[in-house]
Design a protein around this motif. Structure first.
Motif, PDB file in Angstrom:
ATOM      1  N   VAL A 221       0.752  -1.366  -0.064  1.00 16.12           N
ATOM      2  CA  VAL A 221      -0.092  -0.002   0.078  1.00 16.12           C
ATOM      3  C   VAL A 221       0.908   1.324   0.020  1.00 16.12           C
ATOM      4  O   VAL A 221       1.913   1.546   0.926  1.00 16.12           O
ATOM      5  CB  VAL A 221      -0.957  -0.051   1.138  1.00 16.12           C
ATOM      6  CG1 VAL A 221      -1.575   1.380   1.445  1.00 16.12           C
ATOM      7  CG2 VAL A 221      -2.086  -1.021   1.092  1.00 16.12           C
ATOM      8  N   GLU A 222       0.309   2.269  -0.845  1.00 16.01           N
ATOM      9  CA  GLU A 222       1.118   3.655  -0.987  1.00 16.01           C
ATOM     10  C   GLU A 222      -0.071   4.717  -0.962  1.00 16.01           C
ATOM     11  O   GLU A 222      -0.888   4.525  -1.670  1.00 16.01           O
ATOM     12  CB  GLU A 222       1.786   3.542  -2.310  1.00 16.01           C
ATOM     13  CG  GLU A 222       2.766   4.756  -2.347  1.00 16.01           C
ATOM     14  CD  GLU A 222       3.767   4.850  -3.715  1.00 16.01           C
ATOM     15  OE1 GLU A 222       4.191   3.663  -3.823  1.00 16.01           O
ATOM     16  OE2 GLU A 222       3.554   5.603  -4.606  1.00 16.01           O
ATOM     17  N   LYS A 223       0.433   5.681  -0.276  1.00 15.96           N
ATOM     18  CA  LYS A 223      -0.547   6.859  -0.317  1.00 15.96           C
ATOM     19  C   LYS A 223       0.152   7.965  -0.547  1.00 15.96           C
ATOM     20  O   LYS A 223       1.257   8.325   0.250  1.00 15.96           O
ATOM     21  CB  LYS A 223      -1.283   6.854   1.137  1.00 15.96           C
ATOM     22  CG  LYS A 223      -2.277   7.956   1.235  1.00 15.96           C
ATOM     23  CD  LYS A 223      -3.435   7.906   0.260  1.00 15.96           C
ATOM     24  CE  LYS A 223      -4.295   9.092   0.189  1.00 15.96           C
ATOM     25  NZ  LYS A 223      -5.554   9.068  -0.803  1.00 15.96           N
ATOM     26  N   VAL A 224      -0.122   8.916  -1.580  1.00 17.97           N
ATOM     27  CA  VAL A 224       0.511   9.971  -1.768  1.00 17.97           C
ATOM     28  C   VAL A 224      -0.659  11.221  -2.048  1.00 17.97           C
ATOM     29  O   VAL A 224      -1.612  10.943  -2.510  1.00 17.97           O
ATOM     30  CB  VAL A 224       1.247   9.904  -3.453  1.00 17.97           C
ATOM     31  CG1 VAL A 224       2.000  11.269  -3.616  1.00 17.97           C
ATOM     32  CG2 VAL A 224       2.211   8.746  -3.496  1.00 17.97           C
ATOM     33  N   TYR A 225      -0.272  12.319  -1.216  1.00 17.20           N
ATOM     34  CA  TYR A 225      -0.721  13.525  -1.150  1.00 17.20           C
ATOM     35  C   TYR A 225      -0.396  14.191  -2.236  1.00 17.20           C
ATOM     36  O   TYR A 225       0.801  14.733  -1.929  1.00 17.20           O
ATOM     37  CB  TYR A 225      -0.930  14.013   0.197  1.00 17.20           C
ATOM     38  CG  TYR A 225      -1.820  13.091   1.373  1.00 17.20           C
ATOM     39  CD1 TYR A 225      -3.139  13.151   1.076  1.00 17.20           C
ATOM     40  CD2 TYR A 225      -1.145  12.502   2.296  1.00 17.20           C
ATOM     41  CE1 TYR A 225      -3.998  12.344   2.175  1.00 17.20           C
ATOM     42  CE2 TYR A 225      -1.888  11.732   3.021  1.00 17.20           C
ATOM     43  CZ  TYR A 225      -3.292  11.449   2.963  1.00 17.20           C
ATOM     44  OH  TYR A 225      -3.933  10.718   3.800  1.00 17.20           O
ATOM     45  N   ARG A 226      -1.140  14.862  -3.102  1.00 12.20           N
ATOM     46  CA  ARG A 226      -0.689  15.549  -4.226  1.00 12.20           C
ATOM     47  C   ARG A 226      -1.304  17.230  -4.088  1.00 12.20           C
ATOM     48  O   ARG A 226      -2.333  17.123  -3.866  1.00 12.20           O
ATOM     49  CB  ARG A 226      -0.870  14.995  -5.409  1.00 12.20           C
ATOM     50  CG  ARG A 226       0.013  13.934  -5.736  1.00 12.20           C
ATOM     51  CD  ARG A 226      -0.097  13.540  -7.378  1.00 12.20           C
ATOM     52  NE  ARG A 226       0.934  12.695  -7.555  1.00 12.20           N
ATOM     53  CZ  ARG A 226       0.525  11.086  -7.302  1.00 12.20           C
ATOM     54  NH1 ARG A 226      -0.699  10.921  -6.977  1.00 12.20           N
ATOM     55  NH2 ARG A 226       1.225  10.105  -7.657  1.00 12.20           N
ATOM     56  N   THR A 227      -0.526  18.083  -3.931  1.00 12.30           N
ATOM     57  CA  THR A 227      -1.026  19.447  -4.237  1.00 12.30           C
ATOM     58  C   THR A 227      -0.415  19.924  -5.606  1.00 12.30           C
ATOM     59  O   THR A 227       0.522  19.239  -6.243  1.00 12.30           O
ATOM     60  CB  THR A 227      -0.900  20.412  -3.153  1.00 12.30           C
ATOM     61  OG1 THR A 227       0.611  20.619  -3.154  1.00 12.30           O
ATOM     62  CG2 THR A 227      -1.349  19.925  -1.657  1.00 12.30           C
ATOM     63  N   GLU A 228      -0.600  21.142  -6.050  1.00 11.69           N
ATOM     64  CA  GLU A 228      -0.235  21.927  -7.352  1.00 11.69           C
ATOM     65  C   GLU A 228       1.249  21.854  -7.261  1.00 11.69           C
ATOM     66  O   GLU A 228       2.031  21.688  -7.840  1.00 11.69           O
ATOM     67  CB  GLU A 228      -0.683  23.141  -7.492  1.00 11.69           C
ATOM     68  CG  GLU A 228      -1.938  23.083  -8.045  1.00 11.69           C
ATOM     69  CD  GLU A 228      -2.833  24.282  -8.399  1.00 11.69           C
ATOM     70  OE1 GLU A 228      -2.086  25.299  -8.217  1.00 11.69           O
ATOM     71  OE2 GLU A 228      -3.922  24.159  -8.882  1.00 11.69           O
ATOM     72  N   GLU A 229       1.841  22.143  -5.925  1.00 14.28           N
ATOM     73  CA  GLU A 229       3.512  22.375  -5.729  1.00 14.28           C
ATOM     74  C   GLU A 229       4.110  21.157  -5.161  1.00 14.28           C
ATOM     75  O   GLU A 229       5.241  20.975  -5.530  1.00 14.28           O
ATOM     76  CB  GLU A 229       3.387  23.747  -4.713  1.00 14.28           C
ATOM     77  CG  GLU A 229       3.002  24.862  -5.450  1.00 14.28           C
ATOM     78  CD  GLU A 229       2.411  25.635  -4.420  1.00 14.28           C
ATOM     79  OE1 GLU A 229       2.479  25.558  -3.141  1.00 14.28           O
ATOM     80  OE2 GLU A 229       1.584  26.698  -4.720  1.00 14.28           O
TER      81      GLU A 229
END
Lengths: 221, 415
Positions: A7-15
């Motif tokens: 399991v992998e969890k990535v939080y992405r924002t624009e920057e």
């Protein structure tokens, strides 16, 4: 009971892109009491949310009681949360406008049960945590320990197979923390509830059967 | 579940009294205006005594005669009605009567102003007046030009004080009539039954009206049922087309348009000014519905804003409910139900306020003889408006709330 594969969890924002969980492989058996430890930002709460279907992993698979939860529609996810999982939060998250028994009844509202059936189940759950005499009190009229016991009653009222506790003693003094821990251990021993507890407290974690340690989103056992 | 929603809704209302006041004021004010308007429209257009059979009545209210250089829009004349109205297929009864015209009476040096209507005898069978004393005159009274009259309660009061009027004589427009009956006052906006004094057509001062195609009269056709309307209309048009336009009292007419209309169609034509050939009651309904929606728009937007701004306040609750098994749909249902409860509360206040306003209208006599009072139809209208308003203003905030991510909701962060 709970199976996490890669399991992998990535939080992405624009920057920025933040890797919250990476390569988590975890098997938790039915009736096991597991604690998850790690410093702040290590991914404990993210893991809690992923196991509880409150958040979806970016990669990998999660199975709860043999059911894959990936890509399920909202309604089905809600059904699984309602039937399989009970949540206990650090800040209790009781609804301040509802009295104790109405708070405990919440998970049962989303099942087709009569109001008398809901009431009797909620009363039994409150008896289990020793708060049957406080059913008409509002959360603000209770101590922190009592509020957490109401939250536990709410978590167990629907007889879920998995209890997820996120820092359940984090907002309590040590004596109340011990009381809450006793209730959780009792639920695990007497009712064979599978419990995953996120905690900072090594002393409490040592009382559980297994400790899963996280650091920077990775398992470090 | 519903009990829980109601409980939650009342708690939320009590939590922020100022927001609740603003919301209820906006809802209450909007619905008061709309319910009062609905009541006024209902009193103007709905079947009610004496016009209890409007649902199966067609009226010939209007004739439009056009030529190259001339255009006459008026009531139809007696001759037109006499030629085209009788023995229509599917008609149970027909009646012909004049417009209510102002007349003066003099009693002990005092001038009494009244409206006088001349009718045939069938008029009293098509209309169901509430007789306070006596009875209507009959077809024979019209045929024999008997000088008899039915008067309303106000006229009785003017002429005889509180005494009974039947058998006594009144003077109106220089003629003397023996009173056969007294009826309750009818408001002036109900054109067909309105008058102060009703007398037989045959008592008219001269009979010139009998040769006129245009002006001064109305004809009503009481159909056996609504399904007879098309046949009646078809046959009526056939008869109209057989009129030799050269016979009309106005020269140079090339087209004569007359059409049996329902009361609502006639109202629609008058209000919207649409040509008689193309007027439909649906236009008026659409206009009223459009105006209502337009009027509701501003308070709806305001209520939506208030509800959206309260999302953060309820974030934790949303998170908890989601965590314990509420689907998006369930949450939408909960929040819409809560909003509907709020608007129903506002609707109840509005219904009470409208009741008061209508009572004041009646008491002050804004419209002569009008007795505005709430009825089941108005209650149903108020309920429907409140429900519509509740759903209309509740769906968007509810949808927005339901889309909140459970983790964000539990953390108390905004959308």
């Amino acid at each position: 009971m709970i199976s996490l594969k890669n399991v992998e969890k990535v939080y992405r924002t624009e920057e920025i892109e933040t890797l919250a969980l990476s390569g988590i492989n975890l098997e938790i058996e039915e009736g096991e009491f597991v604690s998850v430890m790690g410093p702040s930002g290590s991914g404990k709460s993210t893991l809690f949310n992923v196991i509880g279907l409150l958040d979806e992993p970016s990669k990998g698979s999660v199975l709860l009681a043999g059911e894959s939860i990936q890509g399920l529609p909202d309604r089905e996810q809600a059904r699984i949360r309602n039937r399989q999982v009970g949540f206990i939060f650090q800040t209790f998250h009781l609804i301040s406008d509802l009295d104790v028994i109405d708070n405990v009844e919440i998970p049962l509202l989303y099942r087709h049960l009569s109001s008398s059936e809901r009431r009797s189940r909620a009363l039994r759950a409150l008896e289990r945590v020793g708060l049957a005499s406080r059913v008409r009190h509002f959360p603000s009229q209770l101590s922190g320990g009592q509020q957490q016991r109401v939250a536990i009653a709410r978590a167990i009222v629907g007889q879920p197979r998995i209890l997820l506790a996120d820092e359940p003693t984090g907002n309590l003094d040590s004596q109340m923390g011990e009381e809450i821990m006793k209730i959780l251990m009792g639920l695990n021993e007497d009712e064979k509830a599978t419990i995953v507890m996120v905690t900072h407290d090594a002393r409490l974690a040592e009382k559980t059967e297994r400790i899963v340690r996280l650091f920077d989103g990775r398992q470090v056992n | 579940m519903l009990r829980n929603y109601i409980k939650m809704s009342l708690k939320v209302l009590r939590r922020r009294p100022f927001f609740t006041f603003i919301s209820l004021f906006a809802i209450g004010f909007t619905l008061t205006v709309l319910t009062t308007s609905a009541a006024l429209i209902d009193h103007t257009l709905a079947p009610m005594p004496p016009e209890t059979m409007l649902d199966r009545t067609l009226g010939i209210y209007y004739a439009s005669a056009k030529g190259e250089t001339i255009r006459v829009n008026s009531h139809p004349g007696y001759k037109l009605l006499d030629r085209c109205l009788y023995d229509l297929p599917g008609a149970e009864m027909v009646t012909v009567f004049s417009s209510a015209s102002p007349v003066n009476s003099f009693l002990d040096g005092r001038k009494i102003e009244s409206h006088l209507k001349r009718t045939d005898g069938t008029y009293w069978q098509v209309m169901h007046f509430d007789f306070l004393e006596g009875h209507p005159y009959a077809e024979d009274d019209d045929r024999n030009a008997n000088f008899v009259a039915v008067i309303n309660a106000r006229t009785r009061r003017e002429f005889f004080g509180n005494a009974a009027a039947v058998g006594k004589t009144i003077e109106a427009d220089g003629q003397h009539f023996r009173v056969t009956g007294v009826v309750a006052d009818v408001p002036s906006y109900r054109d067909n039954p309105f008058a102060d004094i009703w007398v037989p057509l045959g008592t008219a001062k001269n009979h010139n009206y009998r040769s006129e195609y245009l002006g001064g009269f109305t004809g009503l056709i009481l159909a056996k049922n609504q399904s007879a309307f098309p046949d009646i209309r078809r046959e009526f048009q056939t008869r109209i087309s057989q009129i030799d336009l050269a016979d009309l009292e106005v020269p140079g007419i090339a087209v004569l348009s007359v059409r049996p209309e329902t009361y609502a169609e006639a109202a629609s034509r008058r209000i919207l000014g649409t040509p008689i050939e193309t007027t439909r009651s649906g236009y008026l309904i659409a206009l009223f519905a459009g105006l209502m929606v337009l009027f509701m728009l501003l308070p709806t937007i305001s209520l939506i804003n208030i509800n959206v701004s309260r999302i953060l306040e309820r974030a934790s609750e949303i998170g908890v409910r989601k965590a314990f098994g509420a689907s998006k749909f369930t949450l939408v249902a909960q929040f819409v139900t809560e909003n509907v409860i709020l608007t129903l509360l506002g609707g109840t206040l509005a219904f009470i306020a409208s009741w008061g306003i209508l009572a004041i209208f009646t008491h002050v006599g804004v419209v002569p003889y009008a007795q505005f009072s709430p009825n089941l139809r108005i209650f149903a209208a108020a309920l429907a408006l409140a429900l519509f308003f509740g759903v209309f203003s509740g769906v968007y905030p509810a949808w927005k709330m339901s889309r909140m991510h459970p983790v964000d909701a539990l953390r108390g962060t905004t959308l």
